[in-house]
Design an enzyme around this catalytic site. Structure first.
Site, PDB file in Angstrom:
ATOM      1  N   LYS A  22       0.845  -1.201   0.000  1.00 31.86           N
ATOM      2  CA  LYS A  22       0.000   0.000   0.000  1.00 31.86           C
ATOM      3  C   LYS A  22       0.883   1.255   0.000  1.00 31.86           C
ATOM      4  O   LYS A  22       0.671   2.181  -0.777  1.00 31.86           O
ATOM      5  CB  LYS A  22      -0.873   0.008   1.239  1.00 31.86           C
ATOM      6  CG  LYS A  22      -1.565   1.321   1.532  1.00 31.86           C
ATOM      7  CD  LYS A  22      -2.504   1.243   2.727  1.00 31.86           C
ATOM      8  CE  LYS A  22      -1.774   1.381   4.024  1.00 31.86           C
ATOM      9  NZ  LYS A  22      -1.378   2.771   4.387  1.00 31.86           N
ATOM     10  N   ASN A  23       1.914   1.247   0.842  1.00 32.41           N
ATOM     11  CA  ASN A  23       2.692   2.471   1.028  1.00 32.41           C
ATOM     12  C   ASN A  23       3.731   2.701  -0.058  1.00 32.41           C
ATOM     13  O   ASN A  23       4.414   3.731  -0.052  1.00 32.41           O
ATOM     14  CB  ASN A  23       3.339   2.465   2.424  1.00 32.41           C
ATOM     15  CG  ASN A  23       2.271   2.551   3.501  1.00 32.41           C
ATOM     16  OD1 ASN A  23       1.097   2.804   3.214  1.00 32.41           O
ATOM     17  ND2 ASN A  23       2.649   2.295   4.743  1.00 32.41           N
ATOM     18  N   CYS A 116      -5.512  11.412  13.176  1.00 28.16           N
ATOM     19  CA  CYS A 116      -5.933  10.040  12.898  1.00 28.16           C
ATOM     20  C   CYS A 116      -6.250   9.420  14.253  1.00 28.16           C
ATOM     21  O   CYS A 116      -6.255  10.108  15.278  1.00 28.16           O
ATOM     22  CB  CYS A 116      -4.839   9.283  12.176  1.00 28.16           C
ATOM     23  SG  CYS A 116      -3.409   9.073  13.201  1.00 28.16           S
ATOM     24  N   ARG A 121      -1.172  14.360  13.263  1.00 27.47           N
ATOM     25  CA  ARG A 121      -0.098  13.951  12.358  1.00 27.47           C
ATOM     26  C   ARG A 121       0.200  15.156  11.468  1.00 27.47           C
ATOM     27  O   ARG A 121      -0.456  15.395  10.481  1.00 27.47           O
ATOM     28  CB  ARG A 121      -0.500  12.713  11.566  1.00 27.47           C
ATOM     29  CG  ARG A 121      -0.489  11.475  12.462  1.00 27.47           C
ATOM     30  CD  ARG A 121      -0.966  10.246  11.766  1.00 27.47           C
ATOM     31  NE  ARG A 121      -0.073   9.829  10.700  1.00 27.47           N
ATOM     32  CZ  ARG A 121      -0.367   8.794   9.910  1.00 27.47           C
ATOM     33  NH1 ARG A 121      -1.525   8.178  10.065  1.00 27.47           N
ATOM     34  NH2 ARG A 121       0.445   8.428   8.948  1.00 27.47           N
ATOM     35  N   ASP A 304       4.695   0.522  12.243  1.00 29.62           N
ATOM     36  CA  ASP A 304       3.515  -0.149  11.671  1.00 29.62           C
ATOM     37  C   ASP A 304       3.416  -1.609  12.086  1.00 29.62           C
ATOM     38  O   ASP A 304       2.447  -2.274  11.748  1.00 29.62           O
ATOM     39  CB  ASP A 304       3.529  -0.055  10.141  1.00 29.62           C
ATOM     40  CG  ASP A 304       3.191   1.340   9.672  1.00 29.62           C
ATOM     41  OD1 ASP A 304       3.285   1.604   8.465  1.00 29.62           O
ATOM     42  OD2 ASP A 304       2.851   2.181  10.526  1.00 29.62           O
ATOM     43  N   ARG A 396      -8.578  -1.121   4.600  1.00 29.77           N
ATOM     44  CA  ARG A 396      -7.769  -0.044   4.011  1.00 29.77           C
ATOM     45  C   ARG A 396      -6.391  -0.558   3.644  1.00 29.77           C
ATOM     46  O   ARG A 396      -5.780  -0.085   2.690  1.00 29.77           O
ATOM     47  CB  ARG A 396      -7.629   1.121   5.002  1.00 29.77           C
ATOM     48  CG  ARG A 396      -8.859   1.969   5.192  1.00 29.77           C
ATOM     49  CD  ARG A 396      -8.504   3.246   5.900  1.00 29.77           C
ATOM     50  NE  ARG A 396      -7.368   3.890   5.262  1.00 29.77           N
ATOM     51  CZ  ARG A 396      -6.604   4.804   5.871  1.00 29.77           C
ATOM     52  NH1 ARG A 396      -6.832   5.143   7.116  1.00 29.77           N
ATOM     53  NH2 ARG A 396      -5.593   5.364   5.226  1.00 29.77           N
TER      54      ARG A 396
HETATM   55  C1  EPZ Z   1       3.934   6.837   6.598  1.00 28.05           C
HETATM   56  O1  EPZ Z   1       3.104   7.818   7.158  1.00 28.05           O
HETATM   57  C2  EPZ Z   1       3.076   5.590   6.482  1.00 28.05           C
HETATM   58  N1  EPZ Z   1       1.948   5.868   5.592  1.00 28.05           N
HETATM   59  C3  EPZ Z   1       2.569   5.181   7.856  1.00 28.05           C
HETATM   60  O2  EPZ Z   1       1.868   3.955   7.689  1.00 28.05           O
HETATM   61  C4  EPZ Z   1       3.764   4.945   8.775  1.00 28.05           C
HETATM   62  O3  EPZ Z   1       3.287   4.672  10.073  1.00 28.05           O
HETATM   63  C5  EPZ Z   1       4.662   6.194   8.799  1.00 28.05           C
HETATM   64  O4  EPZ Z   1       5.047   6.555   7.465  1.00 28.05           O
HETATM   65  C6  EPZ Z   1       5.922   5.975   9.610  1.00 28.05           C
HETATM   66  O5  EPZ Z   1       6.644   4.902   9.090  1.00 28.05           O
HETATM   67  C7  EPZ Z   1       2.142   5.822   4.264  1.00 28.05           C
HETATM   68  O6  EPZ Z   1       3.232   5.574   3.784  1.00 28.05           O
HETATM   69  C8  EPZ Z   1       0.931   6.107   3.396  1.00 28.05           C
HETATM   70  P1  EPZ Z   1       5.899  10.182   8.615  1.00 28.05           P
HETATM   71  P2  EPZ Z   1       3.601   9.373   7.191  1.00 28.05           P
HETATM   72  O7  EPZ Z   1       5.725  11.480   7.916  1.00 28.05           O
HETATM   73  O8  EPZ Z   1       4.344   9.677   5.956  1.00 28.05           O
HETATM   74  C9  EPZ Z   1       6.401  13.337  12.047  1.00 28.05           C
HETATM   75  C10 EPZ Z   1       0.011   2.523   7.689  1.00 28.05           C
HETATM   76  O9  EPZ Z   1      -0.548   1.904   8.596  1.00 28.05           O
HETATM   77  N2  EPZ Z   1       6.068  14.327  11.007  1.00 28.05           N
HETATM   78  O10 EPZ Z   1       7.050   9.314   8.254  1.00 28.05           O
HETATM   79  O11 EPZ Z   1       2.425  10.203   7.538  1.00 28.05           O
HETATM   80  C11 EPZ Z   1       5.202  12.492  12.425  1.00 28.05           C
HETATM   81  O12 EPZ Z   1       4.419  13.134  13.412  1.00 28.05           O
HETATM   82  C12 EPZ Z   1       0.449   3.952   7.913  1.00 28.05           C
HETATM   83  O13 EPZ Z   1       0.269   2.040   6.560  1.00 28.05           O
HETATM   84  C13 EPZ Z   1       6.201  15.692  11.308  1.00 28.05           C
HETATM   85  O14 EPZ Z   1       6.556  16.060  12.429  1.00 28.05           O
HETATM   86  O15 EPZ Z   1       4.587   9.332   8.435  1.00 28.05           O
HETATM   87  C14 EPZ Z   1       5.851  11.238  12.952  1.00 28.05           C
HETATM   88  O16 EPZ Z   1       6.253  11.428  14.293  1.00 28.05           O
HETATM   89  C15 EPZ Z   1       0.069   4.452   9.294  1.00 28.05           C
HETATM   90  N3  EPZ Z   1       5.899  16.610  10.348  1.00 28.05           N
HETATM   91  C16 EPZ Z   1       7.109  11.112  12.087  1.00 28.05           C
HETATM   92  O17 EPZ Z   1       7.315  12.387  11.501  1.00 28.05           O
HETATM   93  C17 EPZ Z   1       5.520  16.243   9.081  1.00 28.05           C
HETATM   94  O18 EPZ Z   1       5.284  17.129   8.232  1.00 28.05           O
HETATM   95  C18 EPZ Z   1       6.995  10.092  10.978  1.00 28.05           C
HETATM   96  O19 EPZ Z   1       5.882  10.445  10.199  1.00 28.05           O
HETATM   97  C19 EPZ Z   1       5.402  14.854   8.793  1.00 28.05           C
HETATM   98  C20 EPZ Z   1       5.691  13.925   9.759  1.00 28.05           C
END
Ligand code: EPZ
Length: 417
Positions: A22-23, A116, A121, A304, A396
């Site tokens: 998915k990702n 979420c 997030r 995850d 999902r």
């Molecule tokens: C991706 O989400 C994945 N989703 C998530 O999987 C996964 O949990 C996550 O990466 C972490 O590995 C997809 O790929 C579609 P991040 P993403 O930006 O990109 C902080 C699933 O179940 N952050 O890597 O939203 C954030 O708060 C989903 O498949 C900021 O501070 O995650 C977190 O602490 C759930 N500012 C950390 O970075 C930002 O602008 C990692 O988040 C963006 C993120």
């Protein structure tokens, strides 16, 4: 909203084919916007998120069709630049439309994603990155308004190796004028897969898979035809299912090379994990061994998989500690696991799991994709009947999970509400 009814305990055995990730699929679908032509994605999983991204592309004037795992996308004429709230609120990855729309058309209006199940997030790093490439960003009535005559290369240092921010900045930088460098970039395999697809379409990208990604902007990129890499989180979930039930399961069509941290943790729990080319054979131990787990950014143990490993440790021989370093409040599965009789205490981002001999089936509520899969794992090994409500969360991110678990010997059936 449908539910699953599971009768346990069971012992899984047999072979299961892992679906496309998915990702990895979602960034590739957004990347089609850059090409102005007809793209093909193969090994695409039939998920709720697949349909949501197809709907978003359709709203933008990019029709697509999915047949037998092959997705054809026609990005030859984008008609709108707005990703509406009612789509973005159901899937955060809708924000991936931002980078390519601004890069190719100089404008985009994308709803701010909400929070979420487990809390806020932010998307500040996405916006910081686009600003560094020259985009003007305004937040207006819950929408991100972005515009630029032509994006220009820039230097971006991410405070956190955010997957989403790395995706959005890459998709914007590919057509920017000049060189962009992303420092502290995410290193996930899904990022490397995206870079490979963009390079095959004519983009000039280096460093994917490391913390520094360099992109030399080009005038345009061509349509691409790529296969989606296997889903390492689905694979980890089925490996955990084999371990928790003391079963013997072969995973095919998976990517062990993307799963070292998960394999290490499952082995430390006492499972036997044999790696082959595109395969994993997982045999569960008589009793799960307690251990301490820290989640982290790739290649560390993935957040995850945190809920799934917690389910496993609920029946471990002794006490385990799980520290969640990526999303400190990602514990919506804890109250639901307690309903099975699990003994879990939370202190901020630290969960202490005191293993019990048996779990008891119970009615429980799915809250997000991965928390829901943890409830399925607990139901497989719990005594008696478990009812998991609101399984649209599971749909999902997991393709045909009840068919796959049923084929491995689980007693699971869907109940329409
Ligand atoms: C991706 O989400 C994945 N989703 C998530 O999987 C996964 O949990 C996550 O990466 C972490 O590995 C997809 O790929 C579609 P991040 P993403 O930006 O990109 C902080 C699933 O179940 N952050 O890597 O939203 C954030 O708060 C989903 O498949 C900021 O501070 O995650 C977190 O602490 C759930 N500012 C950390 O970075 C930002 O602008 C990692 O988040 C963006 C993120």
């Amino acid at each position: 909203m449908d539910s699953f009814i599971i009768r346990g305990p069971c012992r899984l055995s047999g072979s299961v084919r892992i679906s496309g990730a998915k990702n990895a699929m979602l960034p590739l679908m957004a990347a089609t916007i850059l090409t102005g032509g007809r793209c093909t994605l193969r090994n695409v999983p039939r998920l709720r998120d697949t349909r949501t991204m197809m709907k978003l592309l359709d709203v933008l004037g990019v029709p697509s069709s999915l047949e037998e795992g092959t997705l054809d996308v026609d990005a030859s004429s984008v008609g709108s630049f707005e990703a509406p709230y009612d789509i973005v609120r159901t899937m955060r990855a809708s924000i991936y439309a931002l980078g390519p729309l601004v890069a190719r058309f100089g404008r985009a209006r994308v709803s701010m994603p909400g929070g979420c199940a487990w809390g806020p997030r932010p998307v500040d790093l996405h916006l910081k990155g686009l600003k560094a490439l020259g985009a003007r960003i305004r937040i207006d009535h819950g929408y991100i308004d972005a515009s630029a005559e032509r994006l220009r290369g820039g230097q971006i240092v991410l405070s956190v190796p955010s997957v989403g921010a790395t995706v959005n900045i890459m998709l914007a930088a590919v057509l920017a004028r000049g060189e962009s460098v992303i420092e502290n970039a995410a290193r996930e395999p899904e990022i490397s897969a995206l870079a490979g697809a963009l390079r095959g379409a004519g983009a000039a990208i280096e460093g994917e898979g490391t913390s520094t990604i360099s992109i030399q902007g080009v005038e345009s990129i061509a349509p691409f035809d790529v296969a989606v890499i296997p889903d390492r989180i689905e694979a980890g979930t089925f490996a955990a299912a084999a371990a928790i039930t003391g079963g013997d399961v072969e995973l095919t069509g998976c990517s062990p090379e993307h799963m070292h941290a998960v394999i290490d943790v499952l082995s430390a729990c006492g499972a036997s994990v044999e790696q082959g080319p595109g395969t994993l054979r997982v045999r569960g131990p008589g009793r799960i061994a307690a251990l301490d787990v820290d989640t982290g950014f790739y290649p560390a143990f993935p957040t995850d998989m945190q809920a799934q490993i917690m389910a496993l440790l609920c029946i471990a021989d002794g006490a385990s500690t799980i520290v969640e370093h990526v999303y400190p409040d990602r514990f919506t599965h804890v109250p639901e696991l307690r309903r099975f009789g699990a003994r879990i205490t939370l202190d901020g981002s630290v969960a202490v799991v005191a293993g019990v001999e048996r779990l008891e089936g119970a009615p429980v509520m799915a809250t997000d994709i991965r928390a829901s899969s943890a409830l399925l794992l607990a139901g497989l090994v719990a005594d008696g009947e478990t009812k998991v409500l609101r399984i649209y969360h599971i749909e999902r991110g997991y393709e045909g999970i009840e068919e796959k678990l049923g084929a491995l010997g689980a007693d699971i059936r869907r109940v329409p509400e």
